[in-house]
Scaffold this motif. Sequence first.
Motif, PDB file in Angstrom:
ATOM      1  N   UNK A   5       7.269   0.199 -13.016  1.00 52.38           N
ATOM      2  CA  UNK A   5       8.093  -0.884 -12.307  1.00 52.38           C
ATOM      3  C   UNK A   5       8.957   0.637 -11.959  1.00 52.38           C
ATOM      4  N   UNK A   6       9.461   1.364 -13.334  1.00 52.37           N
ATOM      5  CA  UNK A   6      10.004   2.568 -13.591  1.00 52.37           C
ATOM      6  C   UNK A   6      10.208   3.741 -13.155  1.00 52.37           C
ATOM      7  N   UNK A   7       9.171   4.072 -12.171  1.00 51.47           N
ATOM      8  CA  UNK A   7       8.418   5.075 -11.839  1.00 51.47           C
ATOM      9  C   UNK A   7       9.612   5.283 -10.727  1.00 51.47           C
ATOM     10  N   UNK A   8       9.765   7.110 -10.408  1.00 50.80           N
ATOM     11  CA  UNK A   8      10.738   7.041  -9.715  1.00 50.80           C
ATOM     12  C   UNK A   8      10.047   8.121  -8.763  1.00 50.80           C
ATOM     13  N   UNK A   9      10.812   8.188  -7.520  1.00 53.44           N
ATOM     14  CA  UNK A   9       9.739   9.332  -7.048  1.00 53.44           C
ATOM     15  C   UNK A   9       9.952  10.824  -6.781  1.00 53.44           C
ATOM     16  N   UNK A  10      10.736  11.051  -7.820  1.00 55.37           N
ATOM     17  CA  UNK A  10      10.687  12.413  -8.508  1.00 55.37           C
ATOM     18  C   UNK A  10      10.298  12.170  -9.887  1.00 55.37           C
ATOM     19  N   UNK A  85      -4.473  -1.750   2.339  1.00 60.25           N
ATOM     20  CA  UNK A  85      -4.165  -3.002   2.515  1.00 60.25           C
ATOM     21  C   UNK A  85      -4.785  -3.835   2.078  1.00 60.25           C
ATOM     22  N   UNK A  86      -5.643  -3.974   1.574  1.00 55.23           N
ATOM     23  CA  UNK A  86      -6.772  -4.905   0.174  1.00 55.23           C
ATOM     24  C   UNK A  86      -6.753  -3.947  -0.964  1.00 55.23           C
ATOM     25  N   UNK A  87      -6.905  -2.460  -0.887  1.00 54.64           N
ATOM     26  CA  UNK A  87      -7.038  -1.482  -1.838  1.00 54.64           C
ATOM     27  C   UNK A  87      -5.779  -1.566  -2.617  1.00 54.64           C
ATOM     28  N   UNK A  88      -4.697  -1.984  -1.672  1.00 55.28           N
ATOM     29  CA  UNK A  88      -3.229  -1.397  -2.266  1.00 55.28           C
ATOM     30  C   UNK A  88      -2.711  -2.757  -2.353  1.00 55.28           C
ATOM     31  N   UNK A  89      -3.116  -3.956  -2.486  1.00 55.45           N
ATOM     32  CA  UNK A  89      -2.640  -5.251  -2.542  1.00 55.45           C
ATOM     33  C   UNK A  89      -2.260  -5.162  -4.188  1.00 55.45           C
ATOM     34  N   UNK A  90      -0.987  -6.216  -4.641  1.00 51.82           N
ATOM     35  CA  UNK A  90      -0.916  -5.584  -5.809  1.00 51.82           C
ATOM     36  C   UNK A  90      -1.426  -6.059  -7.060  1.00 51.82           C
ATOM     37  N   UNK A  91      -2.724  -7.756  -6.631  1.00 53.54           N
ATOM     38  CA  UNK A  91      -3.434  -8.011  -7.813  1.00 53.54           C
ATOM     39  C   UNK A  91      -4.510  -6.920  -8.147  1.00 53.54           C
ATOM     40  N   UNK A  92      -4.420  -6.198  -6.521  1.00 52.27           N
ATOM     41  CA  UNK A  92      -5.867  -4.714  -7.231  1.00 52.27           C
ATOM     42  C   UNK A  92      -5.148  -3.407  -7.762  1.00 52.27           C
ATOM     43  N   UNK A  93      -3.711  -3.413  -7.222  1.00 51.53           N
ATOM     44  CA  UNK A  93      -3.770  -1.831  -8.148  1.00 51.53           C
ATOM     45  C   UNK A  93      -3.177  -2.550  -9.660  1.00 51.53           C
ATOM     46  N   UNK A  94      -2.950  -3.745  -9.753  1.00 57.06           N
ATOM     47  CA  UNK A  94      -2.456  -4.408 -11.459  1.00 57.06           C
ATOM     48  C   UNK A  94      -4.253  -4.085 -11.989  1.00 57.06           C
ATOM     49  N   UNK A  95      -5.118  -4.401 -11.255  1.00 50.94           N
ATOM     50  CA  UNK A  95      -6.631  -4.435 -12.360  1.00 50.94           C
ATOM     51  C   UNK A  95      -6.806  -2.797 -12.078  1.00 50.94           C
ATOM     52  N   UNK A 187       5.460   5.137  -0.139  1.00 47.65           N
ATOM     53  CA  UNK A 187       5.108   4.052   0.099  1.00 47.65           C
ATOM     54  C   UNK A 187       3.625   3.110  -0.236  1.00 47.65           C
ATOM     55  N   UNK A 188       3.010   3.191  -0.968  1.00 44.95           N
ATOM     56  CA  UNK A 188       1.875   2.578  -0.731  1.00 44.95           C
ATOM     57  C   UNK A 188       1.666   2.295  -1.881  1.00 44.95           C
ATOM     58  N   UNK A 189       2.430   2.653  -2.974  1.00 45.75           N
ATOM     59  CA  UNK A 189       1.479   2.175  -4.393  1.00 45.75           C
ATOM     60  C   UNK A 189       2.682   2.070  -4.472  1.00 45.75           C
ATOM     61  N   UNK A 190       3.940   2.583  -5.663  1.00 45.60           N
ATOM     62  CA  UNK A 190       5.021   2.222  -5.933  1.00 45.60           C
ATOM     63  C   UNK A 190       6.051   1.243  -5.520  1.00 45.60           C
ATOM     64  N   UNK A 191       5.965   1.342  -4.172  1.00 46.87           N
ATOM     65  CA  UNK A 191       6.038   0.313  -3.326  1.00 46.87           C
ATOM     66  C   UNK A 191       6.004  -0.851  -3.399  1.00 46.87           C
ATOM     67  N   UNK A 192       4.709  -1.146  -3.876  1.00 39.14           N
ATOM     68  CA  UNK A 192       3.755  -2.942  -3.859  1.00 39.14           C
ATOM     69  C   UNK A 192       4.079  -2.767  -5.252  1.00 39.14           C
ATOM     70  N   UNK A 193       4.786  -1.766  -6.406  1.00 38.90           N
ATOM     71  CA  UNK A 193       4.035  -2.221  -7.734  1.00 38.90           C
ATOM     72  C   UNK A 193       5.601  -2.442  -8.177  1.00 38.90           C
ATOM     73  N   UNK A 194       6.744  -2.117  -7.461  1.00 39.29           N
ATOM     74  CA  UNK A 194       7.911  -2.327  -8.111  1.00 39.29           C
ATOM     75  C   UNK A 194       8.465  -4.106  -7.410  1.00 39.29           C
ATOM     76  N   UNK A 195       7.030  -4.385  -6.526  1.00 36.17           N
ATOM     77  CA  UNK A 195       7.890  -5.716  -5.582  1.00 36.17           C
ATOM     78  C   UNK A 195       7.998  -7.304  -6.941  1.00 36.17           C
TER      79      UNK A 195
END
Length: 195
Positions: A5-10, A85-95, A187-195
């Motif tokens: 959650x603390x990862x930034x673009x930089x 959209x399936x691969x990058x769902x928050x639950x899938x990302x966490x797993x 946009x694909x990974x960080x955005x969904x992890x930081x929700x």
Amino acid sequence: MDEFKNITRNDIEEKLTGEHLRINRIISLALCAGPLFFLLVIVFLYQKNLSSNVEISQDNIVEEMIIVLSVLAVGVYSFYFIFPNIFLKKANLVKQLSMPQMDKNNRLITDPVLKIIALDRTLMIIRLALLEGIALFSLVVLIQSLFIGVIYYNSNYWLLSIPVFIVIAVVFTNYFSKEKTVSRIESGILYKLQD
């Protein structure tokens, strides 16, 4: 998962080295090189004029293969856009991010930013493999039209080479620049992890 959650673009720009980009480029070029070389072989064989006494009625096989290709292409191209959209769902990302990942030297990746970069590469490979599969199948249909000889009577069969150029265009527009890679990860990974 708080570490992500603390990862930034930089952070991504810092850790996304030239080596990471080079590996992405090599993989993406390899996935579009096969269909391109296959197409070049077909063009070479076409120049040799392999046709003999061809019965035009034999083009039914090619037309049936084109119908199958069309159905598959609609499915694969749709899945190409739906899959992230399936691969990058928050639950899938966490797993996926909680599973151990290895680098090219077979060492465990512990840095969360490098895990995200590796995950983006996995998604890239899957999506390009989908496009490569359709390109190769379309070239099989094209070479079949060449062996039967109907391509010499109907140049529209060359349209079967379009999927090859789609793969090449996707590779060069999406997987070569650092900016595109960083934007895709953000946009694909960080955005969904930081929700």
